[in-house]
Enzyme design. Structure first.
Site, PDB file in Angstrom:
ATOM      1  N   CYS A 122       0.840  -1.202   0.000  1.00 23.76           N
ATOM      2  CA  CYS A 122       0.000   0.000   0.000  1.00 23.76           C
ATOM      3  C   CYS A 122       0.876   1.254   0.000  1.00 23.76           C
ATOM      4  O   CYS A 122       1.411   1.653   1.043  1.00 23.76           O
ATOM      5  CB  CYS A 122      -0.922  -0.005   1.215  1.00 23.76           C
ATOM      6  N   CYS A 146      -0.393   4.189   2.109  1.00 26.91           N
ATOM      7  CA  CYS A 146      -0.232   3.994   3.569  1.00 26.91           C
ATOM      8  C   CYS A 146       1.233   4.186   3.968  1.00 26.91           C
ATOM      9  O   CYS A 146       1.530   4.793   4.990  1.00 26.91           O
ATOM     10  CB  CYS A 146      -0.634   2.585   4.008  1.00 26.91           C
ATOM     11  N   ASP A 147       2.142   3.642   3.190  1.00 26.63           N
ATOM     12  CA  ASP A 147       3.536   3.527   3.646  1.00 26.63           C
ATOM     13  C   ASP A 147       4.533   4.396   2.878  1.00 26.63           C
ATOM     14  O   ASP A 147       5.700   4.467   3.268  1.00 26.63           O
ATOM     15  CB  ASP A 147       3.992   2.050   3.534  1.00 26.63           C
TER      16      ASP A 147
END
Ligand code: NAP
Length: 308
Positions: free
Chosen positions: A130, A133-134
């Site tokens: 992701c 997200c990261d």
């Protein structure tokens, strides 16, 4: 008979149970694995409004405890089938059967894996599924994005804003994703296309250090040093248990809008298992709230008196 049965204890499922229980519904959550869903593998979460920084595990643990405190019942049982009855739904697990007036499906999805040794160990330690997200954890770093669909193309574009260098690795000469994204990527000075290559090995013990690539035509192998690898090679929704009951799209996602309403009255789809544009922790929680509220309304308005 339960008022509401929630299938899946990820963020969407637990959020919906929390709302349902607070709305006075006798609520059961069924989960085939351990609770938490996809977020538990994220070592750091810093994009959930109001929580500056936490771990995915701590987030999931908090949500689990919160829903239990509100009176939700939780059972670690995998659902095998959901059937529509004269009165509500019959939910079959590997162990027994339950009845419910309303069902919220929050079964999530699994990201397709490379199926390589070390992949699980290095997930959260250089390997991510992701980018939104990261990505921020890889500021000024050298990363790879593997895949040729829209997710990979968008991930590469997104990461090009943070990272020093982005290698876009795809197994064919042509992308499956949209051409306008490819054109945008071609304009990025820090993005390099590696095609046709596949990732055949991961290097690193505690943290990803690099990968081994194989040229898919010649079979020639080469090493590439990387701080991060974003795997975007497709997603598999977990909707087999409702496949015969509710409308799915060609990708296997439950057809439902932002209202989480499906083709079956009383059955709602929350989180990543439904047709959806933005799959994030916040949108999973939002779906849970919406599905919970809908289920409460549906159960309160139910009238079985016409059935003898
Ligand atoms: P996808 O379209 O299924 O693409 C998966 C990519 O991964 C393909 O390029 C495929 O290669 C490659 N792949 C599959 N298995 C592989 C393996 N084992 N090793 C290496 N490569 C592998 O998946 P997605 O990109 O996640 O997109 C899913 C759906 O969401 C699509 O319909 C997409 O259009 C949509 N989406 C839309 C948006 C948007 O509209 N903004 C954004 C993201 C996603 P091949 O091409 O060779 O098969």
């Amino acid at each position: 008979m339960y008022d509401v049965i929630v299938i899946g204890a990820g963020t969407a499922g637990m959020s919906s149970a929390l709302y349902s229980a607070r709305g006075g519904m006798h609520t059961l959550v069924l989960e085939k694995q351990s609770y938490g869903g996809q977020i538990v593998v994220s070592p750091e979460v810093e994009n959930y409004p109001g929580i500056a920084k936490t771990s995915g595990f701590a987030f999931a643990q908090g949500l689990y405890e919160q829903m239990l405190q509100l009176g939700v019942e939780y059972k670690s049982e995998g659902v095998t089938e959901v059937v529509l009855q004269k009165k509500g739904f019959l939910v079959t697990t590997e162990e027994r059967q339950y009845e419910a007036k309303s069902v919220i499906v929050a079964t999530g999805l699994t990201k397709r894996k490379l199926q390589l040794p070390l992949e699980e160990t290095l997930t959260g330690h250089g390997i991510s599924y992701c980018a939104t997200c990261d990505g921020a954890f890889f500021r000024k770093k050298q990363v790879g994005v593997n895949g040729g669909g829209n997710t990979a193309l968008e991930d590469a574009l997104f990461l090009s804003q943070y990272c020093e260098k982005v290698f876009l690795i795809h197994r064919r000469e042509e992308f499956r994703g949209e051409q306008f994204l490819v054109e945008q990527l071609k304009q990025c000075k820090n993005v390099e296309f590696l095609m046709p290559y596949k990732v055949v090995e991961l290097a690193g013990t505690q943290q990803l250090k690099g990968i081994v690539l194989e040229q898919t035509v010649t079979g020639e192998k080469s090493s590439l040093q990387l701080d991060g690898l974003f795997v975007a090679i497709g997603q598999i929704p977990e909707n087999q248990i409702v496949a015969g009951l509710v409308e799915l799209d060609e990708g296997g996602y439950i057809v439902a809008g932002e209202d989480t309403v499906t083709s079956v009255a009383g059955l709602y789809a929350a989180g990543d298992c439904r047709t959806k544009e933005v799959r994030q922790l916040t949108t999973a929680a939002a779906d849970g709230a919406i599905a919970g509220v809908h289920a409460i309304r549906y159960v309160k308005e139910l009238d079985y008196s016409y059935i003898e």
